[in-house]
Scaffold this motif. Structure first.
Motif, PDB file in Angstrom:
ATOM      1  N   GLY A  52       0.760  -1.184   0.067  1.00 33.60           N
ATOM      2  CA  GLY A  52      -0.099   0.080   0.002  1.00 33.60           C
ATOM      3  C   GLY A  52       0.906   1.319  -0.078  1.00 33.60           C
ATOM      4  O   GLY A  52       2.012   1.253   0.422  1.00 33.60           O
ATOM      5  N   TYR A  53       0.354   2.235  -0.675  1.00 33.78           N
ATOM      6  CA  TYR A  53       1.012   3.612  -0.610  1.00 33.78           C
ATOM      7  C   TYR A  53       0.180   4.698  -0.487  1.00 33.78           C
ATOM      8  O   TYR A  53      -1.175   4.642  -1.027  1.00 33.78           O
ATOM      9  N   THR A  54       0.310   5.618   0.542  1.00 33.35           N
ATOM     10  CA  THR A  54      -0.634   6.854   0.813  1.00 33.35           C
ATOM     11  C   THR A  54      -0.355   8.014  -0.270  1.00 33.35           C
ATOM     12  O   THR A  54       0.604   8.679  -0.500  1.00 33.35           O
ATOM     13  N   LEU A  55      -1.214   8.519  -1.031  1.00 32.20           N
ATOM     14  CA  LEU A  55      -1.276   9.495  -1.925  1.00 32.20           C
ATOM     15  C   LEU A  55      -1.460  10.643  -1.254  1.00 32.20           C
ATOM     16  O   LEU A  55      -0.815  11.520  -1.170  1.00 32.20           O
ATOM     17  N   GLU A  56      -2.603  10.591  -0.495  1.00 36.16           N
ATOM     18  CA  GLU A  56      -2.980  11.800   0.486  1.00 36.16           C
ATOM     19  C   GLU A  56      -3.491  11.145   1.657  1.00 36.16           C
ATOM     20  O   GLU A  56      -4.324  10.501   1.929  1.00 36.16           O
ATOM     21  N   GLY A  57      -2.833  11.921   2.751  1.00 33.23           N
ATOM     22  CA  GLY A  57      -2.786  11.375   4.061  1.00 33.23           C
ATOM     23  C   GLY A  57      -4.201  11.681   4.929  1.00 33.23           C
ATOM     24  O   GLY A  57      -4.966  12.448   4.535  1.00 33.23           O
ATOM     25  N   GLY A  58      -4.308  11.145   6.132  1.00 33.82           N
ATOM     26  CA  GLY A  58      -5.505  11.573   6.817  1.00 33.82           C
ATOM     27  C   GLY A  58      -5.528  10.951   8.307  1.00 33.82           C
ATOM     28  O   GLY A  58      -4.348  10.080   8.593  1.00 33.82           O
ATOM     29  N   THR A  59      -6.418  10.951   9.040  1.00 35.54           N
ATOM     30  CA  THR A  59      -6.474  10.394  10.326  1.00 35.54           C
ATOM     31  C   THR A  59      -7.629   9.434  10.449  1.00 35.54           C
ATOM     32  O   THR A  59      -8.863   9.581   9.804  1.00 35.54           O
ATOM     33  N   PHE A  60      -7.127   8.276  10.726  1.00 35.78           N
ATOM     34  CA  PHE A  60      -8.031   7.150  10.589  1.00 35.78           C
ATOM     35  C   PHE A  60      -8.277   6.503  12.184  1.00 35.78           C
ATOM     36  O   PHE A  60      -7.362   6.085  12.747  1.00 35.78           O
ATOM     37  N   GLN A  61      -9.521   5.852  12.111  1.00 33.48           N
ATOM     38  CA  GLN A  61      -9.714   4.748  13.304  1.00 33.48           C
ATOM     39  C   GLN A  61      -9.888   3.513  12.746  1.00 33.48           C
ATOM     40  O   GLN A  61     -10.540   3.023  11.748  1.00 33.48           O
ATOM     41  N   ILE A  62      -8.880   2.516  12.966  1.00 30.06           N
ATOM     42  CA  ILE A  62      -8.634   1.222  12.649  1.00 30.06           C
ATOM     43  C   ILE A  62      -8.875   0.187  13.759  1.00 30.06           C
ATOM     44  O   ILE A  62      -8.613   0.337  14.581  1.00 30.06           O
ATOM     45  N   THR A  63      -9.634  -0.510  13.274  1.00 32.24           N
ATOM     46  CA  THR A  63     -10.185  -1.801  14.043  1.00 32.24           C
ATOM     47  C   THR A  63      -9.571  -3.163  13.234  1.00 32.24           C
ATOM     48  O   THR A  63     -10.005  -3.378  12.239  1.00 32.24           O
ATOM     49  N   ASP A  64      -8.751  -3.827  14.057  1.00 37.23           N
ATOM     50  CA  ASP A  64      -8.456  -5.110  13.491  1.00 37.23           C
ATOM     51  C   ASP A  64      -8.438  -6.167  14.789  1.00 37.23           C
ATOM     52  O   ASP A  64      -8.857  -5.765  15.573  1.00 37.23           O
ATOM     53  N   ALA A  65      -7.702  -7.303  14.493  1.00 37.34           N
ATOM     54  CA  ALA A  65      -7.848  -8.344  15.502  1.00 37.34           C
ATOM     55  C   ALA A  65      -7.000  -7.836  16.759  1.00 37.34           C
ATOM     56  O   ALA A  65      -7.571  -8.452  17.952  1.00 37.34           O
ATOM     57  N   ASP A  66      -6.368  -6.842  16.729  1.00 37.86           N
ATOM     58  CA  ASP A  66      -5.717  -6.354  17.816  1.00 37.86           C
ATOM     59  C   ASP A  66      -6.263  -5.393  18.459  1.00 37.86           C
ATOM     60  O   ASP A  66      -5.818  -4.768  19.750  1.00 37.86           O
ATOM     61  N   GLY A  67      -7.443  -4.762  18.293  1.00 35.90           N
ATOM     62  CA  GLY A  67      -8.307  -3.720  18.647  1.00 35.90           C
ATOM     63  C   GLY A  67      -8.400  -2.502  18.021  1.00 35.90           C
ATOM     64  O   GLY A  67      -8.212  -2.763  16.643  1.00 35.90           O
ATOM     65  N   THR A  68      -8.772  -1.336  18.548  1.00 37.77           N
ATOM     66  CA  THR A  68      -9.120  -0.256  17.655  1.00 37.77           C
ATOM     67  C   THR A  68      -8.137   0.860  18.145  1.00 37.77           C
ATOM     68  O   THR A  68      -7.771   1.175  19.313  1.00 37.77           O
ATOM     69  N   GLU A  69      -7.620   1.542  17.070  1.00 33.82           N
ATOM     70  CA  GLU A  69      -6.583   2.848  17.337  1.00 33.82           C
ATOM     71  C   GLU A  69      -6.841   3.671  16.284  1.00 33.82           C
ATOM     72  O   GLU A  69      -7.378   3.491  15.277  1.00 33.82           O
ATOM     73  N   THR A  70      -6.608   4.771  16.777  1.00 36.16           N
ATOM     74  CA  THR A  70      -6.760   6.203  15.756  1.00 36.16           C
ATOM     75  C   THR A  70      -5.000   6.584  15.397  1.00 36.16           C
ATOM     76  O   THR A  70      -4.371   6.502  16.269  1.00 36.16           O
ATOM     77  N   LYS A  71      -4.824   6.469  14.118  1.00 34.55           N
ATOM     78  CA  LYS A  71      -3.671   6.564  13.701  1.00 34.55           C
ATOM     79  C   LYS A  71      -3.598   7.881  12.379  1.00 34.55           C
ATOM     80  O   LYS A  71      -4.408   7.705  11.555  1.00 34.55           O
ATOM     81  N   GLU A  72      -2.711   8.468  12.416  1.00 37.43           N
ATOM     82  CA  GLU A  72      -2.433   9.629  11.299  1.00 37.43           C
ATOM     83  C   GLU A  72      -1.726   9.065  10.335  1.00 37.43           C
ATOM     84  O   GLU A  72      -0.588   8.417  10.698  1.00 37.43           O
ATOM     85  N   VAL A  73      -1.909   9.081   9.125  1.00 37.93           N
ATOM     86  CA  VAL A  73      -1.220   8.525   8.121  1.00 37.93           C
ATOM     87  C   VAL A  73      -0.697   9.510   7.219  1.00 37.93           C
ATOM     88  O   VAL A  73      -1.456  10.320   6.526  1.00 37.93           O
ATOM     89  N   LYS A  74       0.485  10.026   7.184  1.00 36.15           N
ATOM     90  CA  LYS A  74       1.094  11.027   6.284  1.00 36.15           C
ATOM     91  C   LYS A  74       1.091  10.653   4.792  1.00 36.15           C
ATOM     92  O   LYS A  74       1.446   9.246   4.516  1.00 36.15           O
ATOM     93  N   ALA A  75       1.106  11.528   3.768  1.00 36.67           N
ATOM     94  CA  ALA A  75       1.358  11.257   2.363  1.00 36.67           C
ATOM     95  C   ALA A  75       2.610  10.685   2.197  1.00 36.67           C
ATOM     96  O   ALA A  75       3.489  11.053   2.919  1.00 36.67           O
ATOM     97  N   GLY A  76       2.709   9.825   1.163  1.00 38.41           N
ATOM     98  CA  GLY A  76       4.106   9.082   1.112  1.00 38.41           C
ATOM     99  C   GLY A  76       4.404   7.749   1.949  1.00 38.41           C
ATOM    100  O   GLY A  76       5.537   7.331   1.663  1.00 38.41           O
ATOM    101  N   VAL A  77       3.850   7.629   2.900  1.00 38.08           N
ATOM    102  CA  VAL A  77       3.877   6.390   3.647  1.00 38.08           C
ATOM    103  C   VAL A  77       3.345   5.215   2.994  1.00 38.08           C
ATOM    104  O   VAL A  77       2.480   5.082   2.193  1.00 38.08           O
ATOM    105  N   SER A  78       4.374   3.950   2.908  1.00 38.24           N
ATOM    106  CA  SER A  78       3.987   2.911   2.338  1.00 38.24           C
ATOM    107  C   SER A  78       4.308   1.686   3.293  1.00 38.24           C
ATOM    108  O   SER A  78       4.911   1.776   4.333  1.00 38.24           O
ATOM    109  N   TRP A  79       3.563   0.514   3.067  1.00 38.30           N
ATOM    110  CA  TRP A  79       3.631  -0.598   3.747  1.00 38.30           C
ATOM    111  C   TRP A  79       3.275  -1.798   3.173  1.00 38.30           C
ATOM    112  O   TRP A  79       2.811  -1.835   2.019  1.00 38.30           O
TER     113      TRP A  79
END
Length: 121
Positions: free
Chosen positions: A68-95
């Motif tokens: 994955g690659y972030t074109l335009e960043g933002g702030t997300f609430q992410i829920t997965d098997a580990d729980g829920t977290e709020t995370k800011e993702v900046k443009a240009g970040v990849s994973w």
């Protein structure tokens, strides 16, 4: 005894081949609306562009191994098997993930966020 052995083998076989009931990123949307579009697809990869205005997310879905690659960043609430977290993702970040993963996300920021997802087939 043979019937019991057959039953045990059948149950094990079926449980190992159980397919997920979760949608993939293209199928999953938000409140009935699509958030991703296919930019490219061939026998080896599929490239998605996913756009999340403020307040819009991606209902629970499953990713095959992907990059994955972030074109335009933002702030997300992410829920997965580990729980829920709020995370800011900046443009240009990849994973990348080398295994199947599941999550649900919601854009809780005040800007539209855009991502490219490259899925391996």
């Amino acid at each position: 005894m043979k019937k019991l052995l057959y039953l045990v083998v059948s149950v094990l076989f079926l449980s190992c081949n159980e397919e997920s009931k979760l949608p993939d990123p293209l199928e999953a949307g938000w409140k009935g609306e699509s958030v991703c579009e296919v930019l490219h697809e061939d026998p080896k990869i599929r490239v998605l562009k996913c756009t999340f205005p403020p307040g819009v997310g991606h209902e629970k879905h499953e990713h095959q191994p992907h990059f994955g690659y972030t074109l335009e960043g933002g702030t997300f609430q992410i829920t997965d098997a580990d729980g829920t977290e709020t995370k800011e993702v900046k443009a240009g970040v990849s994973w990348s993930k080398d295994q199947v993963s599941t999550h649900e996300v919601v854009n809780v920021g005040n800007t539209t966020s855009v991502y490219l997802i490259v899925e391996y087939k």
